[in-house]
Write an enzyme that holds these catalytic residues in place. Structure first.
Site, PDB file in Angstrom:
ATOM      1  N   PHE A   8      21.371  -7.751  -8.183  1.00  0.00           N
ATOM      2  CA  PHE A   8      22.024  -8.609  -9.178  1.00  0.00           C
ATOM      3  C   PHE A   8      23.437  -8.092  -9.453  1.00  0.00           C
ATOM      4  O   PHE A   8      23.842  -7.860 -10.577  1.00  0.00           O
ATOM      5  CB  PHE A   8      21.166  -8.651 -10.456  1.00  0.00           C
ATOM      6  CG  PHE A   8      21.358  -9.913 -11.265  1.00  0.00           C
ATOM      7  CD1 PHE A   8      21.269 -11.168 -10.680  1.00  0.00           C
ATOM      8  CD2 PHE A   8      21.611  -9.845 -12.634  1.00  0.00           C
ATOM      9  CE1 PHE A   8      21.445 -12.332 -11.423  1.00  0.00           C
ATOM     10  CE2 PHE A   8      21.779 -10.993 -13.393  1.00  0.00           C
ATOM     11  CZ  PHE A   8      21.703 -12.245 -12.782  1.00  0.00           C
ATOM     12  N   GLU A 210      37.172  -0.936  -0.522  1.00  0.00           N
ATOM     13  CA  GLU A 210      36.379  -0.147  -1.480  1.00  0.00           C
ATOM     14  C   GLU A 210      37.130   1.145  -1.785  1.00  0.00           C
ATOM     15  O   GLU A 210      38.029   1.543  -1.051  1.00  0.00           O
ATOM     16  CB  GLU A 210      35.040   0.229  -0.841  1.00  0.00           C
ATOM     17  CG  GLU A 210      34.207  -0.937  -0.393  1.00  0.00           C
ATOM     18  CD  GLU A 210      33.740  -1.796  -1.553  1.00  0.00           C
ATOM     19  OE1 GLU A 210      33.452  -1.240  -2.628  1.00  0.00           O
ATOM     20  OE2 GLU A 210      33.690  -3.021  -1.392  1.00  0.00           O
ATOM     21  N   LYS A 225      28.759  -6.861  11.977  1.00  0.00           N
ATOM     22  CA  LYS A 225      28.875  -8.322  12.139  1.00  0.00           C
ATOM     23  C   LYS A 225      28.768  -8.708  13.618  1.00  0.00           C
ATOM     24  O   LYS A 225      28.188  -9.740  13.965  1.00  0.00           O
ATOM     25  CB  LYS A 225      30.187  -8.808  11.527  1.00  0.00           C
ATOM     26  CG  LYS A 225      30.198  -8.668  10.008  1.00  0.00           C
ATOM     27  CD  LYS A 225      31.578  -8.838   9.421  1.00  0.00           C
ATOM     28  CE  LYS A 225      31.565  -8.735   7.905  1.00  0.00           C
ATOM     29  NZ  LYS A 225      32.905  -8.589   7.322  1.00  0.00           N
TER      30      LYS A 225
HETATM   31  N1  HSE Z   1      34.616  -5.604   3.418  1.00  0.00           N
HETATM   32  C1  HSE Z   1      34.503  -6.827   4.169  1.00  0.00           C
HETATM   33  C2  HSE Z   1      35.856  -7.269   4.671  1.00  0.00           C
HETATM   34  C3  HSE Z   1      33.923  -7.939   3.350  1.00  0.00           C
HETATM   35  O1  HSE Z   1      36.857  -6.693   4.290  1.00  0.00           O
HETATM   36  O2  HSE Z   1      35.913  -8.194   5.477  1.00  0.00           O
HETATM   37  C4  HSE Z   1      32.443  -7.968   3.367  1.00  0.00           C
HETATM   38  O3  HSE Z   1      31.931  -8.373   4.610  1.00  0.00           O
END
Ligand code: HSE
Length: 341
Positions: A8, A210, A225
């Site tokens: 959440f 981050e 990905k």
């Molecule tokens: N941190 C990733 C980006 C986003 O900068 O594309 C989350 O998939």
């Protein structure tokens, strides 16, 4: 449909708010009436088989830090996996934070749900990067659906595009910019001539990277990905271990300038041909893949047709929540295909 929402944070709250706001529309257009019957976070679980009130969940979370603090429905200290075993939810929406070393706690949640014959929608890349072939098999074995549109491209339907719109063809190669943060950093280096660490600080200040940006800058976010695309779109059975990964941390400003002088731009390119690779490479400025800022772009090479490139925003709470909603509608349509508007 009864939903168990694990996680959440930004995406989980965004999804709950969307569901709440759009219930009437979902009922009218798709015959889908989503009901969130349980929510878990680090503090425990809130559960009500009749359906929880989203407004109240958001208030309790903001005031007390955990949905488990709800006086009527909260169960502090109860784990999501325990609650899932007991829940009558039909779908698990798994949006806990990504951990690519262990995949936990998402991996445990997803496996528990699949074994208990619940459909799963996740935006969590960790479990998929480590175990997607096994999870797809587990879903098939239990006759349930596993979907994860929001894991690649955020709200941009990269996976759906390749899987559905290019259904008649076979994808033989993929090249893409799958990480917005690194693309933002490389764009700043290219266009403003600043070095890597200055561009990284700008990305952090803008809220893209981050505080610990290693998932992005060391290439692992792109690699996860890529693994998801390889399994889902190209029917490969690969995990993160099969990807050769080089990030952008050691990129020298001179390389960026050299590329620029030759009509190219340095990009972090994730590619699949005979192997899976993530590495910085110069890309011609005229290539449709050469997008700037936080955009993502992917070029699919089909066996028979022409190359197709899809461009769009790759992240964001609302975009990812929308992708989850798309998956939910798809599950509803697969289970009850006769609904007519
Ligand atoms: N941190 C990733 C980006 C986003 O900068 O594309 C989350 O998939």
């Amino acid at each position: 449909m009864r939903i168990f929402l694990a996680g959440f944070g930004v995406v989980g709250q965004s999804f709950a708010a969307q569901v709440d706001k759009r219930t009437q529309e979902l009922v009218r257009r798709f015959g889908l009436r989503p009901r969130i019957v349980a929510v878990s976070d680090r503090g425990g679980v809130a559960a009500d088989p009749k359906g929880l009130q989203v407004k109240r969940l958001l208030e309790v979370k903001a005031a007390k830090g955990s949905v488990a603090a709800d006086r009527s429905f909260g169960k502090p200290g109860v784990s999501a996996a325990e609650a899932l075993e007991e829940s009558d939810a039909e779908v698990l929406v798994e949006v806990t934070p990504t951990d690519i070393k262990t995949g936990q706690p998402g991996l445990n949640h997803i496996m528990t749900a699949l074994k208990n014959r619940k459909h799963v929608i996740t935006a969590n890349k960790g479990p998929l990067a480590l175990a997607l072939p096994a999870l797809l098999e587990l879903a098939q074995y239990n006759h349930v659906i596993l979907r994860f549109s929001g894991t690649v491209g955020g709200g941009t339907p990269i996976l759906d595009f390749a899987k559905k719109c290019l259904l008649n063809d076979r994808i033989v190669a993929v090249r893409g910019i799958l990480n917005g943060t690194t693309n933002y950093i490389l764009s700043r280096m290219t266009w403003e001539g600043v070095d890597f660490s200055t561009a990284l600080k700008a990305a952090q200040k803008a809220g893209y990277a981050e505080a610990d940006p290693s998932m992005d800058v060391d290439g692992y976010d792109s690699a996860t990905k890529l693994v998801i695309i390889a399994n889902w779109v190209m029917d490969m059975k690969v995990t993160l271990r099969d990807v050769s990964v080089t990030g952008i941390r050691n990129i020298d400003l001179r390389e960026v300038k050299n590329a620029y002088d030759k009509g190219q731009e340095m990009k972090l390119i994730a590619s699949i041909d005979s192997k899976l690779t993530v590495e910085p490479k110069p890309v011609a400025r005229t290539d449709p893949l050469c997008v700037s800022g936080v955009l993502n772009a992917v070029t699919f090479k089909p066996q028979h047709g022409a190359e197709q490139t899809l461009v769009g925003p790759g992240a964001g709470g609302i975009e990812t929540a929308n992708a989850i909603l798309r998956d939910l509608i798809e599950i509803k349509q697969a289970l009850y295909p006769t609904f007519e508007v």
